[in-house]
Design a protein around this motif. Structure first.
Motif, PDB file in Angstrom:
ATOM      1  N   GLY A   1     -12.398 -13.174   5.731  1.00 28.79           N
ATOM      2  CA  GLY A   1     -12.419 -14.265   4.784  1.00 28.79           C
ATOM      3  C   GLY A   1     -11.379 -14.036   3.697  1.00 28.79           C
ATOM      4  O   GLY A   1     -10.192 -13.919   3.970  1.00 28.79           O
ATOM      5  N   THR A   2     -11.845 -13.936   2.468  1.00 23.12           N
ATOM      6  CA  THR A   2     -10.926 -13.665   1.360  1.00 23.12           C
ATOM      7  C   THR A   2     -11.124 -12.268   0.785  1.00 23.12           C
ATOM      8  O   THR A   2     -10.487 -11.912  -0.206  1.00 23.12           O
ATOM      9  N   ARG A   3     -11.994 -11.480   1.418  1.00 22.99           N
ATOM     10  CA  ARG A   3     -12.309 -10.151   0.897  1.00 22.99           C
ATOM     11  C   ARG A   3     -11.534  -9.081   1.658  1.00 22.99           C
ATOM     12  O   ARG A   3     -11.537  -9.039   2.893  1.00 22.99           O
ATOM     13  N   LEU A   4     -10.877  -8.195   0.908  1.00 19.28           N
ATOM     14  CA  LEU A   4     -10.125  -7.101   1.499  1.00 19.28           C
ATOM     15  C   LEU A   4     -10.656  -5.773   0.988  1.00 19.28           C
ATOM     16  O   LEU A   4     -11.153  -5.680  -0.140  1.00 19.28           O
ATOM     17  N   GLU A   5     -10.517  -4.748   1.817  1.00 18.50           N
ATOM     18  CA  GLU A   5     -10.914  -3.394   1.442  1.00 18.50           C
ATOM     19  C   GLU A   5      -9.715  -2.466   1.569  1.00 18.50           C
ATOM     20  O   GLU A   5      -8.938  -2.568   2.527  1.00 18.50           O
ATOM     21  N   PHE A   6      -9.577  -1.558   0.604  1.00  9.92           N
ATOM     22  CA  PHE A   6      -8.474  -0.614   0.592  1.00  9.92           C
ATOM     23  C   PHE A   6      -9.014   0.811   0.565  1.00  9.92           C
ATOM     24  O   PHE A   6     -10.106   1.065   0.043  1.00  9.92           O
ATOM     25  N   ARG A   7      -8.248   1.713   1.103  1.00 10.33           N
ATOM     26  CA  ARG A   7      -8.593   3.127   1.008  1.00 10.33           C
ATOM     27  C   ARG A   7      -8.106   3.685  -0.333  1.00 10.33           C
ATOM     28  O   ARG A   7      -7.129   3.185  -0.895  1.00 10.33           O
ATOM     29  N   PRO A   8      -8.763   4.725  -0.820  1.00  6.92           N
ATOM     30  CA  PRO A   8      -8.385   5.281  -2.133  1.00  6.92           C
ATOM     31  C   PRO A   8      -7.158   6.183  -2.060  1.00  6.92           C
ATOM     32  O   PRO A   8      -7.205   7.369  -2.380  1.00  6.92           O
ATOM     33  N   THR A   9      -6.020   5.592  -1.631  1.00  5.68           N
ATOM     34  CA  THR A   9      -4.806   6.381  -1.376  1.00  5.68           C
ATOM     35  C   THR A   9      -3.658   6.040  -2.315  1.00  5.68           C
ATOM     36  O   THR A   9      -2.567   6.594  -2.176  1.00  5.68           O
ATOM     37  N   LEU A  10      -3.876   5.121  -3.262  1.00  3.98           N
ATOM     38  CA  LEU A  10      -2.769   4.660  -4.097  1.00  3.98           C
ATOM     39  C   LEU A  10      -2.135   5.791  -4.886  1.00  3.98           C
ATOM     40  O   LEU A  10      -0.914   5.992  -4.841  1.00  3.98           O
ATOM     41  N   THR A  11      -2.937   6.540  -5.628  1.00  2.00           N
ATOM     42  CA  THR A  11      -2.399   7.608  -6.465  1.00  2.00           C
ATOM     43  C   THR A  11      -1.649   8.634  -5.632  1.00  2.00           C
ATOM     44  O   THR A  11      -0.535   9.051  -5.985  1.00  2.00           O
ATOM     45  N   ALA A  12      -2.253   9.028  -4.498  1.00  2.00           N
ATOM     46  CA  ALA A  12      -1.614  10.021  -3.636  1.00  2.00           C
ATOM     47  C   ALA A  12      -0.303   9.489  -3.060  1.00  2.00           C
ATOM     48  O   ALA A  12       0.676  10.231  -2.938  1.00  2.00           O
ATOM     49  N   ALA A  13      -0.270   8.200  -2.699  1.00  2.00           N
ATOM     50  CA  ALA A  13       0.946   7.621  -2.121  1.00  2.00           C
ATOM     51  C   ALA A  13       2.079   7.600  -3.143  1.00  2.00           C
ATOM     52  O   ALA A  13       3.234   7.929  -2.821  1.00  2.00           O
ATOM     53  N   LEU A  14       1.774   7.218  -4.375  1.00  2.00           N
ATOM     54  CA  LEU A  14       2.801   7.203  -5.416  1.00  2.00           C
ATOM     55  C   LEU A  14       3.295   8.616  -5.707  1.00  2.00           C
ATOM     56  O   LEU A  14       4.503   8.852  -5.838  1.00  2.00           O
ATOM     57  N   ASP A  15       2.357   9.564  -5.799  1.00  2.00           N
ATOM     58  CA  ASP A  15       2.746  10.942  -6.095  1.00  2.00           C
ATOM     59  C   ASP A  15       3.609  11.528  -4.973  1.00  2.00           C
ATOM     60  O   ASP A  15       4.598  12.228  -5.235  1.00  2.00           O
ATOM     61  N   ALA A  16       3.235  11.247  -3.720  1.00  2.00           N
ATOM     62  CA  ALA A  16       3.987  11.788  -2.584  1.00  2.00           C
ATOM     63  C   ALA A  16       5.396  11.190  -2.530  1.00  2.00           C
ATOM     64  O   ALA A  16       6.375  11.895  -2.249  1.00  2.00           O
ATOM     65  N   ALA A  17       5.517   9.892  -2.803  1.00  2.00           N
ATOM     66  CA  ALA A  17       6.837   9.251  -2.796  1.00  2.00           C
ATOM     67  C   ALA A  17       7.727   9.851  -3.882  1.00  2.00           C
ATOM     68  O   ALA A  17       8.916  10.116  -3.661  1.00  2.00           O
ATOM     69  N   ASP A  18       7.156  10.086  -5.057  1.00  2.00           N
ATOM     70  CA  ASP A  18       7.929  10.679  -6.147  1.00  2.00           C
ATOM     71  C   ASP A  18       8.310  12.131  -5.842  1.00  2.00           C
ATOM     72  O   ASP A  18       9.393  12.589  -6.216  1.00  2.00           O
ATOM     73  N   ALA A  19       7.405  12.842  -5.165  1.00  2.00           N
ATOM     74  CA  ALA A  19       7.704  14.231  -4.806  1.00  2.00           C
ATOM     75  C   ALA A  19       8.895  14.286  -3.853  1.00  2.00           C
ATOM     76  O   ALA A  19       9.763  15.164  -3.978  1.00  2.00           O
ATOM     77  N   THR A  20       8.955  13.352  -2.912  1.00  2.00           N
ATOM     78  CA  THR A  20      10.098  13.295  -2.005  1.00  2.00           C
ATOM     79  C   THR A  20      11.371  12.962  -2.769  1.00  2.00           C
ATOM     80  O   THR A  20      12.438  13.557  -2.533  1.00  2.00           O
ATOM     81  N   TYR A  21      11.277  12.017  -3.663  1.00  2.00           N
ATOM     82  CA  TYR A  21      12.410  11.629  -4.524  1.00  2.00           C
ATOM     83  C   TYR A  21      12.974  12.865  -5.232  1.00  2.00           C
ATOM     84  O   TYR A  21      14.183  13.147  -5.178  1.00  2.00           O
ATOM     85  N   ASN A  22      12.094  13.621  -5.887  1.00  2.00           N
ATOM     86  CA  ASN A  22      12.537  14.796  -6.631  1.00  2.00           C
ATOM     87  C   ASN A  22      13.006  15.919  -5.712  1.00  2.00           C
ATOM     88  O   ASN A  22      13.921  16.675  -6.058  1.00  2.00           O
ATOM     89  N   SER A  23      12.407  16.019  -4.524  1.00  2.00           N
ATOM     90  CA  SER A  23      12.816  17.042  -3.569  1.00  2.00           C
ATOM     91  C   SER A  23      14.244  16.788  -3.076  1.00  2.00           C
ATOM     92  O   SER A  23      15.040  17.726  -2.937  1.00  2.00           O
ATOM     93  N   ILE A  24      14.559  15.532  -2.823  1.00  2.12           N
ATOM     94  CA  ILE A  24      15.914  15.196  -2.388  1.00  2.12           C
ATOM     95  C   ILE A  24      16.908  15.503  -3.504  1.00  2.12           C
ATOM     96  O   ILE A  24      18.004  16.031  -3.260  1.00  2.12           O
ATOM     97  N   CYS A  25      16.534  15.194  -4.740  1.00  3.45           N
ATOM     98  CA  CYS A  25      17.406  15.522  -5.878  1.00  3.45           C
ATOM     99  C   CYS A  25      17.644  17.032  -5.955  1.00  3.45           C
ATOM    100  O   CYS A  25      18.765  17.484  -6.225  1.00  3.45           O
ATOM    101  N   ALA A  26      16.589  17.809  -5.709  1.00  2.93           N
ATOM    102  CA  ALA A  26      16.734  19.272  -5.737  1.00  2.93           C
ATOM    103  C   ALA A  26      17.654  19.758  -4.627  1.00  2.93           C
ATOM    104  O   ALA A  26      18.443  20.694  -4.821  1.00  2.93           O
ATOM    105  N   ASP A  27      17.555  19.133  -3.448  1.00  2.00           N
ATOM    106  CA  ASP A  27      18.456  19.495  -2.345  1.00  2.00           C
ATOM    107  C   ASP A  27      19.909  19.224  -2.741  1.00  2.00           C
ATOM    108  O   ASP A  27      20.814  20.024  -2.445  1.00  2.00           O
TER     109      ASP A  27
END
Length: 423
Positions: free
Chosen positions: A276-302
């Motif tokens: 219908g109009t109801r959606l459910e999400f997994r509690p992964t938002l914070t982890a997804a943002l943190d992981a993306a930023d970690a990759t960003y900074n890891s590439i900068c370190a490389d």
């Protein structure tokens, strides 16, 4: 039904198929390129109006043909890419048959291959000693089966069918998927003043520029696009990785989802289901943002380590610090209450080779190969992401892949490269 024999049939007239044809033409090998629509049509048909390349223009190289415009470090728009690719065929006049769809491919009883096609001249049977499948690996959009249970009043479309915000009904938009297409479409809608909800997956991100240069230029200098997939951690599993999100829009910039959230975009974790109009999400938002930023900074370190090792004079290093953090991971969304009227699915694509009746695939339907060459004599694939290197799925790596595959064909048929190269 007409029957035609040729040494090589190339299936697909995109950049990979045309690059293959260039090499075969240079080598004097009889072939035909069969394209279901028009050459390189997907750049015009499946990209949105404000699309730009995410790789610098200097990456745009095909055999005998390279970007030579005034902005090598810029990012061509969709229409500029279409125009650039549109000039390629004229440089060597490939034996291209457009609007000709291959419907079946099978091995011939006496060896080689037999293909059936339909086109302007009706049905045709082709026999060939070699076949190069250059149709890419993105054929069928991934949409969860429960999408049919969502409110029928919602407009639902796949990312390839999104063109512009004005085509969607008034109201908010949910974009599902945070890969390159999903994040860029979400930003496009956001810039058009729409209320955007973005459901994140696990895609990483990368800085657009760092220490005075585009990150992809640094990575090219570091040899990342030339490293064989088998040499990466995890080996062939790298083929399943999602590309880093970034944009070439307005001259190129980071795609910072935290910044967009601070401007009003609503972020969610992985979309788990809905009705219908109801959606459910997994509690992964914070982890997804943190992981993306970690990759960003890891590439900068490389890049930092590369600069230091090579003794390069560059601006000082830096690291990304979050400009916004979620108070909590939202687990539910009522689309009606939030005013969302459209859903754009940008989860990804799966391959569809059901027309290929040759045993060259793994259990997931993907071709098994080494640098595009399969264990089935005469059958090869081109244009796949990570076919040989990270650069294989980009303009930057197509020429090398095409040269390798056509070299195996040349050795088989006994042809020799012509001295004068086609230009």
């Amino acid at each position: 039904m007409t029957t035609v024999h040729t040494t090589v049939v190339v299936v697909g007239g995109g950049q990979a198929g045309l690059a293959t044809s260039w090499c075969l033409t240079r080598d004097g090998i009889d072939h035909v390129v069969l394209e279901a629509a028009t050459a390189a049509h997907e750049w015009a048909d499946t990209r949105w109006d404000n699309f730009t390349l995410v790789t610098p223009n200097w990456h745009c190289r095909l055999p005998g043909y390279a970007y030579d415009g005034p902005d090598p470090d810029g990012f061509m728009t969709r229409d500029e890419v279409v125009a650039w690719l549109g000039g390629y065929a004229a440089t060597f006049d490939p034996p291209l048959r457009e609007h000709t769809r291959v419907t079946t491919l099978r091995q011939g009883e006496a060896g080689g291959f037999v293909l059936e096609s339909t086109g302007p001249d009706g049905e045709t049977t082709w026999s060939a000693e070699h076949v190069v499948v250059a149709t890419g690996g993105y054929h069928v959009p991934i949409v969860p089966p429960w999408a049919a249970a969502l409110d029928p009043g919602l407009t639902q479309l796949e990312s390839a069918h999104y063109k512009r915000a004005a085509d969607l009904p008034d109201g908010g938009v949910l974009v599902v998927g945070s890969g390159q297409s999903g994040t860029q479409i979400a930003e496009d809608l956001h810039l058009e003043g729409r209320q955007v909800h973005l459901a994140l997956g696990d895609a990483p991100r990368v800085a657009r520029t760092y220490r005075g240069r585009d990150c992809m230029t640094w990575l090219a200098d570091m040899g990342l696009y030339d490293t064989a997939v088998a040499q990466y951690p995890g080996g062939l599993a790298a083929r399943e990785k999602t590309n880093h999100y970034v944009t070439g829009r307005d001259g190129g910039r980071d795609l910072d989802l935290r910044l967009l959230a601070s401007q009003g975009m609503r972020l969610h974790g992985l979309l788990a289901g809905g009705r219908g109009t109801r959606l459910e999400f997994r509690p992964t938002l914070t982890a997804a943002l943190d992981a993306a930023d970690a990759t960003y900074n890891s590439i900068c370190a490389d890049i930092d380590r590369w600069i230091e090792r090579e003794g390069i004079d560059a601006p000082p290093p830096s690291r990304y610090s979050p400009v916004w953090t979620p108070d909590a991971d939202p687990l539910e969304l009522d689309l009606a209450a939030a005013g969302v009227t459209s859903v754009v699915w940008a989860i990804g694509y799966r391959p569809d080779y059901r027309w290929v009746g040759v045993g060259a695939f793994d259990g997931s339907g993907r071709p098994t190969h080494h640098r595009g060459v399969t264990a089935v004599p005469g059958l090869s694939f081109l244009g796949l992401p990570w076919l040989h290197t990270w650069g294989s799925g980009r303009f930057l790596g197509i020429a090398r892949d095409a040269e390798h595959v056509t070299a195996t064909i040349r050795e088989s048929v006994g042809a020799r490269p012509q001295v004068r190269r086609v230009s």
